[in-house]
Design a protein around this motif. Structure first.
Motif, PDB file in Angstrom:
ATOM      1  N   MET A 221      19.638  -2.869  12.299  1.00 46.75           N
ATOM      2  CA  MET A 221      19.672  -4.271  11.882  1.00 46.75           C
ATOM      3  C   MET A 221      19.901  -5.167  13.093  1.00 46.75           C
ATOM      4  N   GLN A 222      18.927  -5.975  13.432  1.00 51.25           N
ATOM      5  CA  GLN A 222      19.087  -6.933  14.517  1.00 51.25           C
ATOM      6  C   GLN A 222      19.949  -8.114  14.042  1.00 51.25           C
ATOM      7  N   PRO A 223      20.876  -8.592  14.874  1.00 50.85           N
ATOM      8  CA  PRO A 223      21.749  -9.704  14.456  1.00 50.85           C
ATOM      9  C   PRO A 223      20.984 -10.933  13.986  1.00 50.85           C
ATOM     10  N   GLN A 224      19.793 -11.128  14.539  1.00 49.30           N
ATOM     11  CA  GLN A 224      19.023 -12.316  14.189  1.00 49.30           C
ATOM     12  C   GLN A 224      18.583 -12.308  12.727  1.00 49.30           C
ATOM     13  N   VAL A 225      18.490 -11.120  12.134  1.00 52.63           N
ATOM     14  CA  VAL A 225      18.070 -11.024  10.734  1.00 52.63           C
ATOM     15  C   VAL A 225      19.062 -11.745   9.830  1.00 52.63           C
ATOM     16  N   LEU A 226      20.341 -11.464  10.011  1.00 47.27           N
ATOM     17  CA  LEU A 226      21.363 -12.129   9.201  1.00 47.27           C
ATOM     18  C   LEU A 226      21.444 -13.610   9.533  1.00 47.27           C
ATOM     19  N   ALA A 227      21.350 -13.937  10.814  1.00 44.82           N
ATOM     20  CA  ALA A 227      21.407 -15.348  11.218  1.00 44.82           C
ATOM     21  C   ALA A 227      20.261 -16.132  10.580  1.00 44.82           C
ATOM     22  N   ASP A 228      19.068 -15.561  10.576  1.00 48.00           N
ATOM     23  CA  ASP A 228      17.912 -16.233   9.978  1.00 48.00           C
ATOM     24  C   ASP A 228      18.084 -16.398   8.472  1.00 48.00           C
ATOM     25  N   ALA A 229      18.627 -15.353   7.821  1.00 57.62           N
ATOM     26  CA  ALA A 229      18.815 -15.422   6.368  1.00 57.62           C
ATOM     27  C   ALA A 229      19.846 -16.484   6.009  1.00 57.62           C
ATOM     28  N   LYS A 230      20.895 -16.601   6.798  1.00 57.09           N
ATOM     29  CA  LYS A 230      21.904 -17.623   6.536  1.00 57.09           C
ATOM     30  C   LYS A 230      21.367 -19.030   6.821  1.00 57.09           C
ATOM     31  N   ASP A 231      20.557 -19.157   7.863  1.00 53.51           N
ATOM     32  CA  ASP A 231      19.936 -20.453   8.160  1.00 53.51           C
ATOM     33  C   ASP A 231      19.028 -20.879   7.013  1.00 53.51           C
ATOM     34  N   ALA A 232      18.242 -19.939   6.504  1.00 49.15           N
ATOM     35  CA  ALA A 232      17.338 -20.244   5.385  1.00 49.15           C
ATOM     36  C   ALA A 232      18.136 -20.650   4.149  1.00 49.15           C
ATOM     37  N   ALA A 233      19.272 -19.972   3.916  1.00 45.89           N
ATOM     38  CA  ALA A 233      20.106 -20.314   2.766  1.00 45.89           C
ATOM     39  C   ALA A 233      20.703 -21.712   2.927  1.00 45.89           C
ATOM     40  N   MET A 234      21.134 -22.035   4.130  1.00 42.35           N
ATOM     41  CA  MET A 234      21.684 -23.375   4.380  1.00 42.35           C
ATOM     42  C   MET A 234      20.639 -24.445   4.110  1.00 42.35           C
ATOM     43  N   ASP A 235      19.394 -24.175   4.489  1.00 40.84           N
ATOM     44  CA  ASP A 235      18.320 -25.147   4.282  1.00 40.84           C
ATOM     45  C   ASP A 235      18.060 -25.401   2.796  1.00 40.84           C
ATOM     46  N   GLN A 236      18.367 -24.412   1.954  1.00 44.09           N
ATOM     47  CA  GLN A 236      18.092 -24.545   0.517  1.00 44.09           C
ATOM     48  C   GLN A 236      19.252 -25.191  -0.247  1.00 44.09           C
ATOM     49  N   ALA A 237      20.413 -25.297   0.390  1.00 42.56           N
ATOM     50  CA  ALA A 237      21.565 -25.884  -0.286  1.00 42.56           C
ATOM     51  C   ALA A 237      21.408 -27.399  -0.420  1.00 42.56           C
ATOM     52  N   ASP A 238      21.883 -27.925  -1.545  1.00 40.62           N
ATOM     53  CA  ASP A 238      21.869 -29.367  -1.793  1.00 40.62           C
ATOM     54  C   ASP A 238      23.319 -29.845  -1.818  1.00 40.62           C
ATOM     55  N   PHE A 239      23.849 -30.096  -0.630  1.00 42.46           N
ATOM     56  CA  PHE A 239      25.265 -30.443  -0.507  1.00 42.46           C
ATOM     57  C   PHE A 239      25.570 -31.838  -1.047  1.00 42.46           C
ATOM     58  N   ASP A 240      24.556 -32.702  -1.137  1.00 42.49           N
ATOM     59  CA  ASP A 240      24.789 -34.096  -1.518  1.00 42.49           C
ATOM     60  C   ASP A 240      24.714 -34.344  -3.015  1.00 42.49           C
ATOM     61  N   ARG A 241      24.313 -33.362  -3.772  1.00 37.36           N
ATOM     62  CA  ARG A 241      24.167 -33.541  -5.215  1.00 37.36           C
ATOM     63  C   ARG A 241      25.526 -33.845  -5.846  1.00 37.36           C
ATOM     64  N   GLU A 242      25.563 -34.839  -6.721  1.00 39.30           N
ATOM     65  CA  GLU A 242      26.801 -35.173  -7.412  1.00 39.30           C
ATOM     66  C   GLU A 242      26.941 -34.302  -8.658  1.00 39.30           C
ATOM     67  N   LEU A 243      28.108 -33.701  -8.820  1.00 36.57           N
ATOM     68  CA  LEU A 243      28.377 -32.827  -9.953  1.00 36.57           C
ATOM     69  C   LEU A 243      29.545 -33.376 -10.764  1.00 36.57           C
ATOM     70  N   ASP A 244      29.488 -33.155 -12.071  1.00 35.15           N
ATOM     71  CA  ASP A 244      30.555 -33.587 -12.983  1.00 35.15           C
ATOM     72  C   ASP A 244      31.233 -32.318 -13.522  1.00 35.15           C
ATOM     73  N   ILE A 245      32.192 -31.795 -12.755  1.00 32.94           N
ATOM     74  CA  ILE A 245      32.863 -30.542 -13.101  1.00 32.94           C
ATOM     75  C   ILE A 245      34.360 -30.792 -13.196  1.00 32.94           C
ATOM     76  N   LEU A 246      34.958 -30.368 -14.310  1.00 34.95           N
ATOM     77  CA  LEU A 246      36.387 -30.520 -14.533  1.00 34.95           C
ATOM     78  C   LEU A 246      37.010 -29.155 -14.810  1.00 34.95           C
ATOM     79  N   GLY A 247      38.059 -28.839 -14.082  1.00 38.46           N
ATOM     80  CA  GLY A 247      38.852 -27.652 -14.360  1.00 38.46           C
ATOM     81  C   GLY A 247      40.246 -28.082 -14.758  1.00 38.46           C
ATOM     82  N   ALA A 248      40.707 -27.631 -15.918  1.00 37.50           N
ATOM     83  CA  ALA A 248      42.017 -28.056 -16.421  1.00 37.50           C
ATOM     84  C   ALA A 248      42.865 -26.837 -16.742  1.00 37.50           C
TER      85      ALA A 248
END
Length: 374
Positions: free
Chosen positions: A230-257
């Motif tokens: 396993m070349q280290p770049q494989v994991l780095a690339d997979a994590k980069d691709a995952a970061m690109d797919q994340a929507d960090f700005d989406r507003e969520l309405d979640i309550l935990g009580a």
């Protein structure tokens, strides 16, 4: 390299893991507690990073019938171990045997180990024992219905260990099981989400990860990182691709009580560690005091079972409060997990559907009440 891979999961979650793998683009074959798929090094990294409901990703080195210990020895020795294990690999062998002629697990482990040593000693021109001073390659020989399966664990600590839960309450849900509870609902990130018995916050945190499309394995390490192929770049690339797919700005309405303010503080610590405190509101609130003017939403709860509290009567009083408060919310879907199979009587309503799940070794049912109005 191309690998035959295996994802393992808790009984009852196979369909969820299958869909996750198919959504990642892999063709699958499903058995009890297992989903098989094929891929290269990037598939190992991607599956470990993305699967929310699985426990482990394993490389299947080989499968064959083993009716005798001679069959086992020769079958193991014939496999291409040198493609997976360097000369100094540390390779402990775990063993399992179910409904098979070879029922002695210690013997199966010892014979498997001996066969691999003999194979690698021949390939690497070594005499005697191998050093085993290098990186870890955890192996397993599993014999089911007289078929031996030889695997290498690529995951390490189970995938439920996301890395964010640094504070715990009593009897916490595993993170992958909590994710499964969310994924078995009709919740979408544009809908309100409410967990009335949040404990250490695992269910809302998993909902927020799903809502932001954040891969659950982004912040953790895996055993495969040290595999020589396993070349280290494989994991780095997979994590980069995952970061690109994340929507960090989406507003969520979640309550935990939770009724316990200490648990609310615990949940906030974990949500902060996950980087999701901004996406979840945590509030000290009794089940009976919940009010909302929102016309639709989803409630997911893992309340005390009675067994856990040694007080079934108190648990059933809580279930009655849930019924009294939630039944009028006809635009909300409610999903409640409990080991009390008489839950519906206390809640005061028959479930639309109930699904058998195992929370660890405990049989539980997931009582589902679907919204009737929008």
């Amino acid at each position: 390299m191309q690998f035959h891979l295996l994802a393992t999961m808790a009984a009852g979650l196979e369909s969820l893991t299958t869909k996750e793998l198919q959504d990642l683009g892999y063709k699958t074959r499903t058995e009890n507690g297992k989903v098989y798929f094929d891929g290269d090094e990037s598939a190992i990294a991607t599956a470990n990073i993305w699967l929310r409901t699985a426990d482990r990703i394993k490389i299947v080195v080989g499968q064959f019938q083993a009716l005798s210990f001679d069959d086992l020895f020769e079958g193991v020795k014939a496999l291409p171990w040198d493609q997976y294990l360097p000369m100094d690999a540390a390779f402990p062998v775990a063993g399992r045997a179910v409904r098979s002629k070879l029922h002695s697990e210690p013997d199966a482990q010892a014979i498997t180990k001996k066969a691999i040593v003999e194979k690698l000693a021949g390939v690497y021109h070594r005499r005697g024992r191998l050093p085993e001073t290098g990186d870890l390659y955890p192996l397993e020989v599993s014999i089911l219905n007289d078929v031996a399966t030889l695997t290498i664990d690529t995951t390490g600590d189970s995938l439920f260990k996301r890395g964010y839960r640094i504070a715990k309450g009593d009897a916490p849900l595993k993170e992958n099981f909590a994710a499964a509870l969310v994924m078995l609902t009709n919740w979408h990130p544009d809908m309100p989400f409410y967990d009335p018995t949040t404990g250490s916050g695992t269910i809302p945190i998993e909902a927020a990860l799903i809502g932001h499309n954040i891969a659950p394995g982004l912040q953790r390490h895996f055993t495969f990182e040290h595999f020589f192929f396993m070349q280290p770049q494989v994991l780095a690339d997979a994590k980069d691709a995952a970061m690109d797919q994340a929507d960090f700005d989406r507003e969520l309405d979640i309550l935990g009580a939770d009724l316990d303010q200490n648990m609310i503080e615990t949940a906030r610590v974990n949500a902060k560690q996950a980087g999701l405190l901004h996406s979840i509101q945590f509030k000290q609130l009794a089940v009976k005091d919940f009010r909302t003017d929102k016309p639709r939403g989803v409630i997911v709860s893992n309340p005390p079972y009675g067994k856990r509290l040694n007080d079934l009567a108190a648990a059933r009083r809580l279930y009655k409060e849930m019924g009294d408060v939630y039944r009028p919310l006809t635009g909300w879907s409610k999903y409640i997990l409990t080991a009390d199979l008489e839950f519906e009587k206390s809640f005061g309503q028959r479930a639309t559907k109930r699904r058998k799940l195992y929370n660890g070794a405990m049989r539980t049912d997931y009582f589902q009440y679907w919204a009737t109005t929008r």
